[in-house]
Scaffold this active site. Structure first.
Site: not given
Ligand code: NAD
Ligand code: WQD
Length: 366
Positions: A128, A156, A160, A195
């Site tokens: 991330s 978190y 990662k 990402y």
């Molecule tokens: P998500 O929660 O939709 O998907 C994660 C999946 O993992 C879920 O289906 C959940 O049921 C499963 N899971 C959780 N714990 C588990 C366990 N112990 N065993 C098996 N399955 C388990 O999240 P997402 O947004 O699709 O994110 C996917 C990956 O990308 C994650 O690793 C997340 O940290 C990373 N990521 C997400 C974002 C974001 O903003 N969505 C950004 C950067 C990185």
């Molecule tokens: C985006 C922008 C908020 C909600 C998070 C995780 C990051 C990654 C992606 C997993 C920010 C603003 C938000 C609201 C707002 N996930 N905001 N009002 O914080 O950039 O990233 O998700 O890896 O680790 O931290 O994403 O969508 O929460 O916020 O003003 O109700 O929107 O302040 O500037 P963020 P977000």
């Protein structure tokens, strides 16, 4: 030669389900393990509706190594893993850090141990942009390149960053072991994909993000405002040093993210880079106000908001420099912010209960 099967952990989740779909469409066999903690099995039917094929699904917790072993034993055709399964809520990670380290770090260790026992040597890992922390402490590193020093600011993010290290050390150890046995070891490879902010849904309107609890990310919250589940969006701060005072993020369409995984996997297969990190972002930053406007345009009316104070832990700017992925992988985000907003609106308006309802007939006929 047809490609082998890919194990997708967390494959019923948001990004995992789109990647599973993209893999099936590209001709891969897909095996999903997920414990459904934050997802629904219904997504498997939606994947089948779109591409005519259904992934093989196992309800498995990645921290259960013995069960992972059974999956690898049942599917000896698995030759690579895309590892999404994780807990991902930044705020929650400060309250229950041990759960985050257990699922994200220990879960990955279990997976790597099981993969190694079954001679599965390639892994693509969901990292991330959050590992960079506040990159604005290096002003010449915005947009952020991969060589920007990492500095996660919450459990978190630290989980990662730790997994990045665990994977790097493991692949290096396996390569060294193979070399000491007179082999090349070059089959051991890992892609670390950082990402930025995933956004959007499938253009068909039948697949999208459907978290089990209350959403906390900007676009899903805007979706809730648009369908009246929430009165207004709270904008967290308009006193940042940006063009309109709100914070800047790099929103990337989930279908572009999914294609990045396939390309990274191909790269591991053909180029054997060892361990390499790539940013997956568009390179374009958007402010919160810009996002409200873009999503309002997709919905066709102005969405209400109120500016409140900054959210703890938020930073001014997280925009990717995606040059490395562009040049080394030949990957580039193709979809626009407008695509992401329109696709999200189609999903939200037609599936207010997400996967807990059947998709409307007119979507299936389209
Ligand atoms: P998500 O929660 O939709 O998907 C994660 C999946 O993992 C879920 O289906 C959940 O049921 C499963 N899971 C959780 N714990 C588990 C366990 N112990 N065993 C098996 N399955 C388990 O999240 P997402 O947004 O699709 O994110 C996917 C990956 O990308 C994650 O690793 C997340 O940290 C990373 N990521 C997400 C974002 C974001 O903003 N969505 C950004 C950067 C990185
Ligand atoms: C985006 C922008 C908020 C909600 C998070 C995780 C990051 C990654 C992606 C997993 C920010 C603003 C938000 C609201 C707002 N996930 N905001 N009002 O914080 O950039 O990233 O998700 O890896 O680790 O931290 O994403 O969508 O929460 O916020 O003003 O109700 O929107 O302040 O500037 P963020 P977000």
């Amino acid at each position: 030669m047809s490609p082998g099967a890919v194990l997708v952990t967390g494959g019923t989740g948001y990004i995992g389900s789109f990647t599973a779909l993209a893999l099936l469409e590209a001709g891969y066999e897909v095996v999903i393990v997920d414990n459904l903690y934050n997802s629904s099995q219904e997504v498997l039917n939606r994947i089948e509706l779109i591409c005519g094929k259904k992934p093989d699904f196992y309800n498995v917790d990645v921290t259960n190594e013995a069960t992972l072993d059974k999956v690898f034993a049942a599917r000896p055709d698995i030759d690579s893993v895309i590892h999404f399964a994780a807990l991902k809520a930044v705020g929650e990670s400060t309250e229950i850090p041990l759960e985050y380290y257990r699922t994200n770090v220990y879960g990955t260790i279990c997976l790597l141990r099981s993969m190694t026992r079954h001679n599965v040597t390639k892994i693509v890992f969901s990292s991330s942009a959050t590992v960079y922390g506040d990159a604005t402490r290096f002003p010449d590193m915005i947009p952020i390149p991969e060589h920007c020093p990492i500095g996660p600011t919450n459990p978190y993010g630290r989980s990662k960053a730790t997994v990045e290290t665990v994977i790097t050390d493991h692949i290096e150890a396996q390569r060294n072991k193979a070399k000491s046995e007179g082999k090349s070891g070059e089959e051991w490879n890992a892609a670390i994909l950082r990402y930025f902010n995933p956004a959007g849904s499938h253009p068909s309107g039948i697949m999208g993000e459907d978290p089990q609890g209350v959403p906390y990310n900007l676009l899903p919250l805007l979706g809730h405002v648009a369908v009246g589940k929430r009165e207004k969006l709270l904008v967290f701060g308009d006193d940042y040093a940006s063009s309109d005072g709100t914070a800047i993020r790099d929103y990337i369409h989930v279908m572009d993210l999914a294609s990045g995984h396939l390309i990274a996997l191909d790269h591991l297969r053909s180029k054997h880079p060892g361990v390499r990190a790539w940013n997956l972002g568009t390179g374009k930053g958007s402010t919160v106000f810009h996002m409200i406007k873009a999503f309002s345009n997709a919905v066709g009316r102005k969405l209400p908001y109120e500016v409140v104070g900054r959210r703890a832990g938020d930073v001014l700017d997280l925009t990717a420099n995606p040059t490395r992925a562009n040049q080394e992988l030949g990957w580039k985000a193709e979809k626009t912010l407008e695509d992401a907003c329109e696709d999200l609106w189609r999903w939200v308006k037609n599936n207010p209960q997400g996967y807990r309802q059947n998709p409307p007939d007119f979507l299936l006929e389209a």
